[in-house]
Design an enzyme around this catalytic site. Sequence first.
Site, short mmCIF file in Angstrom:
data_model
loop_
_atom_site.label_atom_id
_atom_site.label_comp_id
_atom_site.label_asym_id
_atom_site.label_seq_id
_atom_site.Cartn_x
_atom_site.Cartn_y
_atom_site.Cartn_z
N SER A 132 -5.26 1.91 7.33
CA SER A 132 -4.73 0.84 8.18
C SER A 132 -3.22 0.71 8.07
O SER A 132 -2.60 1.26 7.17
CB SER A 132 -5.36 -0.49 7.74
OG SER A 132 -4.96 -0.76 6.41
N THR A 133 -2.66 -0.05 9.03
CA THR A 133 -1.28 -0.52 8.87
C THR A 133 -1.34 -2.04 8.78
O THR A 133 -2.26 -2.66 9.32
CB THR A 133 -0.39 -0.10 10.07
OG1 THR A 133 -1.03 -0.52 11.28
CG2 THR A 133 -0.16 1.40 10.08
N VAL A 134 -0.37 -2.64 8.10
CA VAL A 134 -0.41 -4.08 7.86
C VAL A 134 0.92 -4.70 8.31
O VAL A 134 2.00 -4.18 7.97
CB VAL A 134 -0.69 -4.38 6.37
CG1 VAL A 134 -0.68 -5.88 6.10
CG2 VAL A 134 -2.04 -3.80 5.95
N GLY A 163 3.28 -2.91 5.35
CA GLY A 163 2.84 -1.77 4.56
C GLY A 163 1.79 -0.97 5.31
O GLY A 163 1.50 -1.22 6.47
N TRP A 164 1.26 -0.01 4.62
CA TRP A 164 0.24 0.85 5.23
C TRP A 164 -0.64 1.44 4.13
O TRP A 164 -0.26 1.44 2.96
CB TRP A 164 0.91 1.99 6.02
CG TRP A 164 1.65 2.93 5.13
CD1 TRP A 164 2.89 2.74 4.61
CD2 TRP A 164 1.19 4.19 4.62
NE1 TRP A 164 3.23 3.80 3.80
CE2 TRP A 164 2.21 4.71 3.79
CE3 TRP A 164 0.02 4.92 4.79
CZ2 TRP A 164 2.09 5.93 3.13
CZ3 TRP A 164 -0.10 6.15 4.14
CH2 TRP A 164 0.94 6.63 3.32
N GLY A 165 -1.81 1.87 4.54
CA GLY A 165 -2.71 2.57 3.63
C GLY A 165 -3.33 3.71 4.42
O GLY A 165 -3.01 3.91 5.60
N ASP A 223 -11.40 1.06 -5.90
CA ASP A 223 -10.10 1.70 -5.65
C ASP A 223 -8.96 0.91 -6.27
O ASP A 223 -7.94 0.66 -5.63
CB ASP A 223 -9.89 1.88 -4.14
CG ASP A 223 -8.82 2.93 -3.84
OD1 ASP A 223 -8.47 3.71 -4.75
OD2 ASP A 223 -8.33 2.96 -2.69
N LYS A 276 -3.96 -6.89 9.17
CA LYS A 276 -4.35 -5.52 8.83
C LYS A 276 -5.08 -4.92 10.02
O LYS A 276 -6.08 -5.46 10.46
CB LYS A 276 -5.24 -5.56 7.58
CG LYS A 276 -5.88 -4.25 7.19
CD LYS A 276 -6.46 -4.31 5.77
CE LYS A 276 -7.27 -3.08 5.42
NZ LYS A 276 -7.57 -2.97 4.00
P1 ADP Z 1 -5.78 0.37 3.24
O1 ADP Z 1 -7.24 0.01 3.23
O2 ADP Z 1 -5.39 1.10 4.48
O3 ADP Z 1 -5.31 1.04 1.98
P2 ADP Z 1 -4.54 -2.10 2.29
O4 ADP Z 1 -5.38 -3.34 2.41
O5 ADP Z 1 -4.41 -1.50 0.93
O6 ADP Z 1 -5.01 -1.04 3.37
O7 ADP Z 1 -3.09 -2.44 2.84
C1 ADP Z 1 -2.10 -1.43 2.93
C2 ADP Z 1 -0.77 -1.91 2.41
O8 ADP Z 1 -0.34 -3.03 3.21
C3 ADP Z 1 -0.80 -2.46 0.98
O9 ADP Z 1 -0.62 -1.44 0.01
C4 ADP Z 1 0.38 -3.43 1.02
O10 ADP Z 1 1.60 -2.72 0.90
C5 ADP Z 1 0.32 -4.00 2.44
N1 ADP Z 1 -0.48 -5.24 2.47
C6 ADP Z 1 -1.82 -5.36 2.52
N2 ADP Z 1 -2.22 -6.64 2.53
C7 ADP Z 1 -1.10 -7.39 2.48
C8 ADP Z 1 -0.83 -8.80 2.44
N3 ADP Z 1 -1.80 -9.70 2.47
N4 ADP Z 1 0.47 -9.19 2.40
C9 ADP Z 1 1.47 -8.28 2.37
N5 ADP Z 1 1.29 -6.94 2.40
C10 ADP Z 1 0.03 -6.49 2.44
MG MG Z 2 -4.86 0.39 0.06
#
Ligand code: ADP
Ligand code: MG
Length: 471
Positions: free
Chosen positions: A59-61, A54-56, A180, A76
């Site tokens: 960051s990308t995850v 995923g991504w936000g 958030d 992350k």
């Molecule tokens: P940001 O701070 O960039 O928003 P997040 O921590 O929300 O980052 O992570 C971005 C996305 O990555 C999440 O919305 C989710 O889809 C995926 N993700 C984050 N952490 C995990 C995890 N532990 N397992 C699986 N997917 C995750």
């Molecule tokens: Mg997020």
Amino acid sequence: MPKEDDSASDYSDNESSHSDEEEDIEDYKKGGYHPVNIGDRFDNGRYIVLRKLGWGHFSTVWLTLDTLTDSHVALKIVKAANRYTDSALEEIKLLECVKKTNPESKGWQHVAQLLNHFWHQGPNGKHACMTFEVLGESLLSLMKRYNYKGIPQHIVKRIAKQVLEGLDYLHRECGIVHTDLKPENVLVWIPNIEDYLKTDTADILKEINAAPPNIERRRSSTASWKDGVADVDSISKSKKKRLKKKMKKKNEAIQQNNEDEDELEDTLGNLKINTQWNNSNTSTVIPSCTLDITTIGSEKELDNIVVKIADLGNACWMDGEYTHVIQTRQYRSPEVIVGAKWTNEADMWSVACMIFELLTGEFLFDPRAGSKYNKDDDHLAQILELMRTVPKLLTTGGEYSRDFFDRSGKLKHIKKLRYRRLRDVLHDTFLVPPEDADAASVFLLPMLEMDMSKRASAQQMLKSPWLQETT
Ligand code: ADP
Ligand code: MG
């Protein structure tokens, strides 16, 4: 108002969009995301990237294999600009506090726990990296599965209870405000995920191990991998057009970028750097492959759903006095809109907005600007239509109160309000049966109290009869 949209603390344009989009390719730039290829290794080779999870906006995850423990973890990788690494350092401190404070607490298991953290140097700068237990899809993707028509009530009750437990732990035991809360930031826990992943990623791992070192891996080759949501053929015409335009721009930028990279490589000397920099000619964005319970078990698994609050990237300690803008637009509390002091009660407002959305599939508040008013005016108007009265604390006590309210406490720019009751919205608009609409409205309203000092806390909400009806 800050003009860049990517400041870690700038929420002015941060909206939830309910779209399938991936991260913006243009954010793969200096100070931005780290370009990742499947098969890349991190932390001196310890973690091998297998897929994108995923991504936000920060960051990308990635799904990675932790070769030290031979198990899978989520990695992350935070954008590289100082403001992101500063907030990542804070995130790590907060996560460490969450991990240590009270592992015996019920709420502990409803917050995603940090496993490890390290730095990674890449072409776009130095990135803070964190690893977490691998979790599944977010509540946003769960809502999509129900076609935005609402998640069955018994499942929402289970989710609400766990989110409140997690939040009560953050607030009372850790002294942390999340700031958030929204469906994207609550993730589903998947039972026996490690067994599933061991089999499911065996082929990718074989492919990675068979490839000669440093071979240029095509980022787009992953597009056909299981569960990809951004399959190039399935995207709309207009999006294709936008992507083409972006790619053209990107290609022009790459030329310049490669020159910059050579320069940076010289400067950094013998720093240990991931060898796949030069593959960072990102022409496509890797699609996310989220794991959902039904891939792994049956639909029935949803009756036993377990969720965890994730993304403490904007969280802060409760001991400060804050007035800066927080929260994604639709989940933003009135005290934040008017620029008054806020604290953990702001999270409770977001929880109510989120639970309403889980029940109905639609935002509780979704403000739009008009020709004579801005989004904040409309947001306050929508809130007032539901809550009717607004405390003096908000009409005069916020830094921007005077912009929105006149001396008599009425909205300055929007005169016509269509008052409605929450139970009627649930019943009339979303066809929730009258008894359920009444019960859900009685449950939600204490969290939508305009006066923060009267708003229900997570601890109080956990006693609500609505939650006790959970199976
Ligand atoms: P940001 O701070 O960039 O928003 P997040 O921590 O929300 O980052 O992570 C971005 C996305 O990555 C999440 O919305 C989710 O889809 C995926 N993700 C984050 N952490 C995990 C995890 N532990 N397992 C699986 N997917 C995750
Ligand atoms: Mg997020």
